[in-house]
Design a protein around this motif. Structure first.
Motif, PDB file in Angstrom:
ATOM      1  N   GLY A 546      20.757  63.842  95.249  1.00 18.86           N
ATOM      2  CA  GLY A 546      20.596  63.722  93.775  1.00 18.86           C
ATOM      3  C   GLY A 546      20.037  65.177  93.768  1.00 18.86           C
ATOM      4  N   VAL A 547      19.199  66.261  94.586  1.00 17.58           N
ATOM      5  CA  VAL A 547      19.043  67.448  94.315  1.00 17.58           C
ATOM      6  C   VAL A 547      19.922  68.014  94.662  1.00 17.58           C
ATOM      7  N   LEU A 548      20.758  67.729  95.436  1.00 20.83           N
ATOM      8  CA  LEU A 548      21.868  69.071  95.735  1.00 20.83           C
ATOM      9  C   LEU A 548      22.826  68.910  94.667  1.00 20.83           C
ATOM     10  N   ALA A 549      23.406  67.607  93.900  1.00 25.55           N
ATOM     11  CA  ALA A 549      23.813  67.320  93.125  1.00 25.55           C
ATOM     12  C   ALA A 549      23.359  68.441  91.682  1.00 25.55           C
ATOM     13  N   GLU A 550      22.052  68.716  91.287  1.00 22.28           N
ATOM     14  CA  GLU A 550      21.781  69.371  90.310  1.00 22.28           C
ATOM     15  C   GLU A 550      21.368  70.355  90.133  1.00 22.28           C
ATOM     16  N   LEU A 551      21.716  70.528  91.893  1.00 23.50           N
ATOM     17  CA  LEU A 551      21.117  72.570  91.579  1.00 23.50           C
ATOM     18  C   LEU A 551      23.155  73.103  91.812  1.00 23.50           C
ATOM     19  N   ARG A 552      23.509  72.084  91.660  1.00 22.40           N
ATOM     20  CA  ARG A 552      25.434  72.636  91.561  1.00 22.40           C
ATOM     21  C   ARG A 552      25.708  72.649  89.858  1.00 22.40           C
ATOM     22  N   ARG A 553      24.543  71.234  89.326  1.00 24.67           N
ATOM     23  CA  ARG A 553      24.672  71.714  87.864  1.00 24.67           C
ATOM     24  C   ARG A 553      23.916  72.608  87.676  1.00 24.67           C
ATOM     25  N   ARG A 554      23.118  73.383  88.422  1.00 27.61           N
ATOM     26  CA  ARG A 554      22.425  74.148  87.366  1.00 27.61           C
ATOM     27  C   ARG A 554      22.765  75.998  87.935  1.00 27.61           C
ATOM     28  N   GLY A 555      24.790  75.804  88.338  1.00 22.39           N
ATOM     29  CA  GLY A 555      24.936  76.593  88.567  1.00 22.39           C
ATOM     30  C   GLY A 555      24.958  77.016  90.197  1.00 22.39           C
ATOM     31  N   HIS A 556      24.280  76.974  90.754  1.00 22.90           N
ATOM     32  CA  HIS A 556      23.847  77.223  92.892  1.00 22.90           C
ATOM     33  C   HIS A 556      24.954  76.832  93.289  1.00 22.90           C
ATOM     34  N   GLU A 557      25.594  77.103  93.590  1.00 20.29           N
ATOM     35  CA  GLU A 557      27.515  77.468  95.303  1.00 20.29           C
ATOM     36  C   GLU A 557      26.231  77.028  96.112  1.00 20.29           C
ATOM     37  N   VAL A 558      26.478  75.068  96.451  1.00 21.17           N
ATOM     38  CA  VAL A 558      25.306  74.752  97.678  1.00 21.17           C
ATOM     39  C   VAL A 558      26.318  74.523  98.739  1.00 21.17           C
ATOM     40  N   ASP A 559      25.656  75.273 100.120  1.00 19.99           N
ATOM     41  CA  ASP A 559      26.278  75.146 100.840  1.00 19.99           C
ATOM     42  C   ASP A 559      25.756  73.964 101.829  1.00 19.99           C
ATOM     43  N   VAL A 560      26.498  73.311 102.699  1.00 19.17           N
ATOM     44  CA  VAL A 560      25.458  72.036 103.163  1.00 19.17           C
ATOM     45  C   VAL A 560      25.318  72.306 105.050  1.00 19.17           C
ATOM     46  N   VAL A 561      24.670  72.745 105.304  1.00 21.05           N
ATOM     47  CA  VAL A 561      24.809  73.338 107.153  1.00 21.05           C
ATOM     48  C   VAL A 561      23.941  72.147 108.344  1.00 21.05           C
ATOM     49  N   THR A 562      24.518  72.273 109.349  1.00 18.80           N
ATOM     50  CA  THR A 562      23.907  71.307 110.658  1.00 18.80           C
ATOM     51  C   THR A 562      22.638  71.143 110.254  1.00 18.80           C
ATOM     52  N   ALA A 563      21.275  69.566 109.784  1.00 19.23           N
ATOM     53  CA  ALA A 563      19.998  70.325 110.438  1.00 19.23           C
ATOM     54  C   ALA A 563      19.719  70.724 111.527  1.00 19.23           C
TER      55      ALA A 563
END
Length: 596
Positions: A546-563
């Motif tokens: 949900g946090v990542l979805a909210e960041l994307r809604r705010r216009g951020h281009e989110v890339d998720v990388v390995t922990a």
């Protein structure tokens, strides 16, 4: 739950990006040395066992808290550009940027002299004591790290066909050694042994021995060998051609590492110290000044407000880095205005609910900012190693989530001494190994602009602005924490998160090191080809969907990388009861802390 314990002791603590270096630092303490001896011993070991990330001809800023003097100082191990290095000389060669590899980007080697300055002015041990572990690993061998093996593997054709001395040093029957292979560097061992011999010949006085070692490097046999090497030939680099270099023995003889006052800022009861604007260090302080106006604790760690606020603050601070930072001995850097609370308050007003896609430097003291246009990146052709050389970062491109890597050493002792440094430069990918010395030169010059009139424009005798950026913190005027991380441009994001995790979110040092990390690549990279990714947020696995979805809604281009792939923070410090503490990131499975 922590993957490693937070270490506490009463005698001393060392944390570094290699377990052998941390052990060597603790051995120096056992021999009667202090934190400064420990850091120097660890650093020289790292030059041997992490050759893909640093070497004796690299660069290093060293932050020092000397308990006897009760003061913080900076030892500048960033050498300047050669006297022949001018924008006109590079344009004469048909270049619009300083290459990220080869001989043209070489500065005066700074790391060796800086560590000897630390030893001479603050240590207790002799040159031979501090160099002994490094000589041992160079002569007897050390286990090759997987990332080093990967880099040698990719560069093996280059080492066979173009950089022959690098091949003789690191290839085995024309092939890259496998990870874990015991490798040796007898030429580097011989270089260090000769330095020790010349130090001993200067007499029994410890400081005189250190001066003799520096003279051997910068005026004696090391400088003479480098001078002959640079004058003798041309080598393939990222231009796709063979080029000779500009560095001379005279450039080396004319330079010695200096000591400087740090730049400092108060943040929530702590006094945070950084190197000056010849590094990117003040960008850490600018971020703190912006974040001071937000209640991060109320937002909660890992919330969308937390990540958004920190990322947008980073964008503003790094934009100022691009517009204003440079060697203050050669440029008028408006540092006081950049760190002014009123300036931070005005800049804070630019942080809105949406992600910014624009690089927005400010106007400190009413000055008009200017960022030179980025050169058009050429698409390299030819073998795979050509694409690797085109990127100036010391990693194998497209095989790691972190854009940039380097080393870190931190040490604290029971007397209250603290030191932290981020050694880098002079890595395997930078330039050919110098015959007879066992190490390559650095390429820090790639971070200077050829466009004239900017604070970071290339000029003879001028330090290129570096990404290297350790941090040292006092609490109530007393030593508290000394920390740093590998990571190129991301150093002052990942270490900022460490401090914010500790101060704003109440995490202990080890928990703050291990917390899920993130950064933005919004600003142009300091390494060639200086790419940028506006709106980007790179996050490790572990944040709520949900946090990542909210960041994307705010216009951020989110890339998720390995922990566990972003940063390798190492930290030591002094506790309120006079003990010591150490923490090291489990990322990369090689950074280790030791406390006793």
């Amino acid at each position: 739950m922590l993957s490693r314990p937070e270490l506490h002791g009463t005698r001393g603590a060392v944390a570094s990006t290699h377990w052998l270096a941390s052990a060597a630092g603790m051995a120096a303490l056992d021999r009667g040395g202090n934190a400064f001896d420990a850091a120097a011993a660890a650093a020289f070991v790292i030059q041997v066992v992490e050759p893909h990330l640093n070497g004796p001809a690299g660069d290093v800023p060293i932050l020092v808290y000397d308990a006897a003097a009760e003061r913080v100082s900076v030892i500048c191990g960033q050498g300047p550009m050669p006297e022949a290095a001018t924008p006109a000389e590079f344009r004469r060669r048909g270049l619009d940027a300083v290459p990220g590899s080869g001989l043209l980007a070489a500065c005066v080697p700074g790391a060796f002299g800086a560590w000897l300055r630390l030893l001479r002015d603050h240590g207790r041990l002799r040159v031979e004591d501090v160099l002994e572990p490094a000589i041992g690993y160079a002569e007897d061998g050390y286990p090759l790290l997987p990332k080093a093996a990967a880099m040698i593997g990719v560069l093996a054709p280059l080492f066979r066909d173009e950089w022959a001395e690098s091949g003789r040093t690191y290839l085995r029957q024309g092939r890259a050694p496998a990870p874990g292979t015991r490798v040796r560097n007898p030429a580097l061992a011989a270089t260090f042994r000769r330095v020790v011999a010349e130090a001993r010949a200067a007499g029994r006085d410890r400081e005189r021995q250190a001066d003799a070692a520096v003279s051997a490097f910068y005026e004696g046999f090391v400088a003479e060998t480098i001078d002959r090497f640079m004058a003798a030939g041309e080598y393939a680099d990222s231009t796709g051609r063979r080029n000779g270099g500009l560095l001379t023995g005279k450039d080396m003889a004319d330079w010695r590492p200096g000591t400087e006052e740090p730049v400092a800022l108060d943040y929530r009861g702590l006094r945070v110290h950084k190197a000056g604007p010849w590094s990117q260090g003040p960008v850490f302080l600018q971020q703190l000044a912006l974040l001071e106006g937000f209640d991060l604790a109320a937002a909660g760690f890992g919330s969308a407000d937390h990540l958004h606020t920190v990322v947008e603050s980073a964008k503003l601070a790094f934009a100022d880095r691009e517009a204003w930072y440079g060697d203050p001995n050669h440029a008028d850097v408006p540092l006081a205005a950049l760190l002014d609370r009123g300036y931070a308050e005005r800049r804070r007003g630019l942080i809105g609910p949406e992600a910014s896609a624009v690089l927005r430097p400010g106007s400190p003291d009413g000055r008009e900012p200017w960022i030179p246009p980025l050169p058009d990146p050429a698409v390299p052709g030819g073998p795979d190693w050509a694409a690797q050389l085109d990127s100036g970062i010391p990693t194998v491109v497209a095989r790691t989530a972190a854009q940039g890597d380097t080393c870190c050493v931190s040490a604290s002792d029971r007397d209250g001494n603290m030191v932290v440094a981020t050694p880098s430069g002079g890595w395997l990918k930078s330039s050919p190994v110098v015959p007879g010395l066992g190490f390559p030169l650095g390429t820090r010059g790639q971070m200077a602009w050829l466009a004239e009139g900017h604070n970071n424009s290339l000029a003879p005798g001028k330090r290129p602005r570096t990404t290297l950026s350790p941090s040292l913190v006092l609490r109530d005027g007393r030593p508290y924490l000394a920390f740093g991380t590998p990571g190129g441009d991301q150093q002052d994001q990942w270490t900022l998160h460490f401090l914010v995790n500790h101060v704003d979110f109440g995490m202990g040092p080890q928990a703050a090191v291990e917390a899920t990390a993130f950064h933005t690549d919004h600003a142009p990279a300091s390494f060639t080809p200086h790419r940028s990714r506006p709106r980007s947020v790179v996050v490790e696995e572990g944040f709520e969907p949900g946090v990542l979805a909210e960041l994307r809604r705010r216009g951020h281009e989110v890339d998720v990388v390995t922990a566990g792939t972003l940063g390798r923070v190492c930290a030591t410090g002094v506790t309120a009861d006079g003990g010591v503490v150490a923490a090291a990131s489990p990322r990369g499975e090689q950074a280790y802390a030791v406390a006793r």
